[in-house]
Design a protein around this motif. Sequence first.
Motif, PDB file in Angstrom:
ATOM      1  N   ALA A 139      29.187  -1.937  16.338  1.00  0.00           N
ATOM      2  CA  ALA A 139      27.749  -1.981  16.607  1.00  0.00           C
ATOM      3  C   ALA A 139      27.180  -0.589  16.885  1.00  0.00           C
ATOM      4  CB  ALA A 139      27.474  -2.908  17.785  1.00  0.00           C
ATOM      5  N   ASN A 140      27.986   0.300  17.456  1.00  0.00           N
ATOM      6  CA  ASN A 140      27.511   1.639  17.835  1.00  0.00           C
ATOM      7  C   ASN A 140      27.949   2.739  16.876  1.00  0.00           C
ATOM      8  OD1 ASN A 140      26.172   1.441  20.735  1.00  0.00           O
ATOM      9  ND2 ASN A 140      27.923   0.041  20.737  1.00  0.00           N
ATOM     10  N   GLY A 141      28.581   2.347  15.759  1.00  0.00           N
ATOM     11  CA  GLY A 141      28.985   3.335  14.758  1.00  0.00           C
ATOM     12  C   GLY A 141      30.046   4.294  15.238  1.00  0.00           C
ATOM     13  N   ILE A 142      30.927   3.814  16.104  1.00  0.00           N
ATOM     14  CA  ILE A 142      31.998   4.661  16.642  1.00  0.00           C
ATOM     15  C   ILE A 142      33.249   4.450  15.798  1.00  0.00           C
ATOM     16  CG2 ILE A 142      33.432   5.180  18.650  1.00  0.00           C
ATOM     17  CD1 ILE A 142      31.214   3.894  20.379  1.00  0.00           C
ATOM     18  N   PRO A 143      33.775   5.495  15.159  1.00  0.00           N
ATOM     19  CA  PRO A 143      34.995   5.325  14.366  1.00  0.00           C
ATOM     20  C   PRO A 143      36.182   4.976  15.256  1.00  0.00           C
ATOM     21  CG  PRO A 143      34.452   7.653  14.568  1.00  0.00           C
ATOM     22  CD  PRO A 143      33.300   6.886  15.153  1.00  0.00           C
ATOM     23  N   LEU A 144      37.060   4.126  14.733  1.00  0.00           N
ATOM     24  CA  LEU A 144      38.238   3.732  15.503  1.00  0.00           C
ATOM     25  C   LEU A 144      39.071   4.927  15.929  1.00  0.00           C
ATOM     26  CD1 LEU A 144      39.475   0.618  13.491  1.00  0.00           C
ATOM     27  CD2 LEU A 144      38.783   0.629  15.891  1.00  0.00           C
ATOM     28  N   SER A 145      39.097   5.952  15.099  1.00  0.00           N
ATOM     29  CA  SER A 145      39.942   7.113  15.387  1.00  0.00           C
ATOM     30  C   SER A 145      39.512   7.850  16.660  1.00  0.00           C
ATOM     31  CB  SER A 145      39.926   8.090  14.210  1.00  0.00           C
ATOM     32  OG  SER A 145      38.590   8.514  13.940  1.00  0.00           O
ATOM     33  N   ARG A 146      38.242   7.700  17.045  1.00  0.00           N
ATOM     34  CA  ARG A 146      37.791   8.447  18.228  1.00  0.00           C
ATOM     35  C   ARG A 146      38.516   7.973  19.490  1.00  0.00           C
ATOM     36  NH1 ARG A 146      31.485   8.786  19.206  1.00  0.00           N
ATOM     37  NH2 ARG A 146      31.685   9.792  17.158  1.00  0.00           N
ATOM     38  N   PRO A 147      38.497   6.672  19.801  1.00  0.00           N
ATOM     39  CA  PRO A 147      39.238   6.255  20.995  1.00  0.00           C
ATOM     40  C   PRO A 147      40.736   6.101  20.761  1.00  0.00           C
ATOM     41  CG  PRO A 147      38.083   4.378  20.069  1.00  0.00           C
ATOM     42  CD  PRO A 147      37.650   5.574  19.278  1.00  0.00           C
ATOM     43  N   LEU A 148      41.148   5.645  19.572  1.00  0.00           N
ATOM     44  CA  LEU A 148      42.559   5.308  19.368  1.00  0.00           C
ATOM     45  C   LEU A 148      43.420   6.517  19.013  1.00  0.00           C
ATOM     46  CD1 LEU A 148      42.349   1.895  17.479  1.00  0.00           C
ATOM     47  CD2 LEU A 148      42.418   2.370  19.935  1.00  0.00           C
ATOM     48  N   VAL A 149      42.862   7.535  18.376  1.00  0.00           N
ATOM     49  CA  VAL A 149      43.634   8.731  18.013  1.00  0.00           C
ATOM     50  C   VAL A 149      43.304   9.886  18.955  1.00  0.00           C
ATOM     51  CG1 VAL A 149      44.175  10.399  16.206  1.00  0.00           C
ATOM     52  CG2 VAL A 149      43.750   7.999  15.597  1.00  0.00           C
ATOM     53  N   ALA A 150      42.014  10.180  19.106  1.00  0.00           N
ATOM     54  CA  ALA A 150      41.609  11.289  19.977  1.00  0.00           C
ATOM     55  C   ALA A 150      41.573  10.892  21.449  1.00  0.00           C
ATOM     56  CB  ALA A 150      40.242  11.802  19.550  1.00  0.00           C
ATOM     57  N   LEU A 151      41.696   9.587  21.733  1.00  0.00           N
ATOM     58  CA  LEU A 151      41.654   9.066  23.096  1.00  0.00           C
ATOM     59  C   LEU A 151      40.358   9.436  23.803  1.00  0.00           C
ATOM     60  CD1 LEU A 151      44.676   8.697  22.350  1.00  0.00           C
ATOM     61  CD2 LEU A 151      45.203   9.116  24.735  1.00  0.00           C
ATOM     62  N   ASP A 152      39.265   9.389  23.030  1.00  0.00           N
ATOM     63  CA  ASP A 152      37.936   9.719  23.562  1.00  0.00           C
ATOM     64  C   ASP A 152      37.176   8.419  23.802  1.00  0.00           C
ATOM     65  OD1 ASP A 152      35.428  10.594  24.172  1.00  0.00           O
ATOM     66  OD2 ASP A 152      35.133  11.770  22.343  1.00  0.00           O
ATOM     67  N   PHE A 153      37.084   8.024  25.074  1.00  0.00           N
ATOM     68  CA  PHE A 153      36.379   6.810  25.462  1.00  0.00           C
ATOM     69  C   PHE A 153      35.042   7.138  26.128  1.00  0.00           C
ATOM     70  CE2 PHE A 153      40.819   5.646  25.199  1.00  0.00           C
ATOM     71  CZ  PHE A 153      40.802   4.375  24.632  1.00  0.00           C
ATOM     72  N   SER A 154      34.525   8.331  25.850  1.00  0.00           N
ATOM     73  CA  SER A 154      33.309   8.783  26.543  1.00  0.00           C
ATOM     74  C   SER A 154      32.086   7.975  26.149  1.00  0.00           C
ATOM     75  CB  SER A 154      33.080  10.260  26.258  1.00  0.00           C
ATOM     76  OG  SER A 154      32.945  10.496  24.856  1.00  0.00           O
ATOM     77  N   ALA A 155      32.112   7.265  25.030  1.00  0.00           N
ATOM     78  CA  ALA A 155      30.941   6.495  24.590  1.00  0.00           C
ATOM     79  C   ALA A 155      30.931   5.082  25.162  1.00  0.00           C
ATOM     80  CB  ALA A 155      30.910   6.433  23.067  1.00  0.00           C
ATOM     81  N   PHE A 156      31.886   4.750  25.998  1.00  0.00           N
ATOM     82  CA  PHE A 156      31.984   3.395  26.530  1.00  0.00           C
ATOM     83  C   PHE A 156      31.419   3.289  27.941  1.00  0.00           C
ATOM     84  CE2 PHE A 156      34.843   3.468  23.034  1.00  0.00           C
ATOM     85  CZ  PHE A 156      34.908   2.171  22.556  1.00  0.00           C
TER      86      PHE A 156
END
Length: 339
Positions: A322-339
């Motif tokens: 819904a927010n256009g966040i690629p899976l790789s951002r949280p799952l690979v880069a471990l970036d959960f800043s958009a949550f």
Amino acid sequence: MLTRGYFIGEIVDALSDIAGQVSTRGRLGLTDLNKHAEDFFKTILNHLFSLSLVNLNSERSNEPGLDLGDKTNKVAFQITATRTSAKVNDMLETLSDEQIAAYSKIRVLMIAGKQSSYTLDAGQCARASFSAEDIWDIHDLGKRCMDLTVDVLQLIYNHVHSELARIKIELEIPDTDGKYPTTLADFIEAIPKPQMSDLIKFNKLLEEEGVEEDLATTQNAFAAFSVALAKLPRITREFLVMLIERREIDRKHGNSRIEINADKLARISRYPDNAGELRVLDAYGFVWLDEPDEAGESAHWRVILPGLSPEQRLLFLQYMEANGIPLSRPLVALDFSAF
């Protein structure tokens, strides 16, 4: 297709790099070559001249005068970083009668390059049937490459390509504190550090979807999830993303589960170690294999996101879409800043 010229150029360039590094060490008084360097050139010489050289220093702590020998073809080499006449004369003097009988042709390979001329002990040369023409360097090996078939050149190229980094590391010079330019840490993947938000946005989504959960519970769940992800190698996290991106509707439970057909996965992924990645993911609780109920059906890999509840897992994917966040951002880069 790779050509003879490409292979020759790559081989010669690599050997020249090694020669330059050995020469630099020599100017600093570091003339030792370890067994790995001897074995590196052993393989090259075997390919270049169709020999069966073995490392003589493997048979005893140090074979006087000689490093490599092929008793069938009666050829032996000393591999050295020293280029002087004294070095050659010392080698000739230390040769035993047994060695001279075993090897009718004895040569010296000077990795750092040879001198323009040599003053050799005539008596020792006659005893070992040795002459200045038996002193070789990297340039002599390069010339030999010009006469080889592309198949042999590819064998040498593959060897040089696979071993060059290790050889160059072995020949590095430490600084004044005893530290080397390259360390094991340069080849070890760093442990990633997750970037976490306060999870307020995601907790609000849970509330909107009818999941009653306090903020602390959401935060603890994502903290556990990020810790689990951080234990995986990066390439394995990328493999996990692929599994989720290529997921299909669960055969029995609709969209309530994440799964992928095991036979389909084997066909869509040309990655050379699918099985290894799946073993790692299975060992760390990210997937498990759901065997078929009936003969002739495919097994399915079920994806789990450890730390997240089933409701959190599905809404996690929904939130990103819904927010256009690629899976790789949280799952690979471990970036959960958009949550």
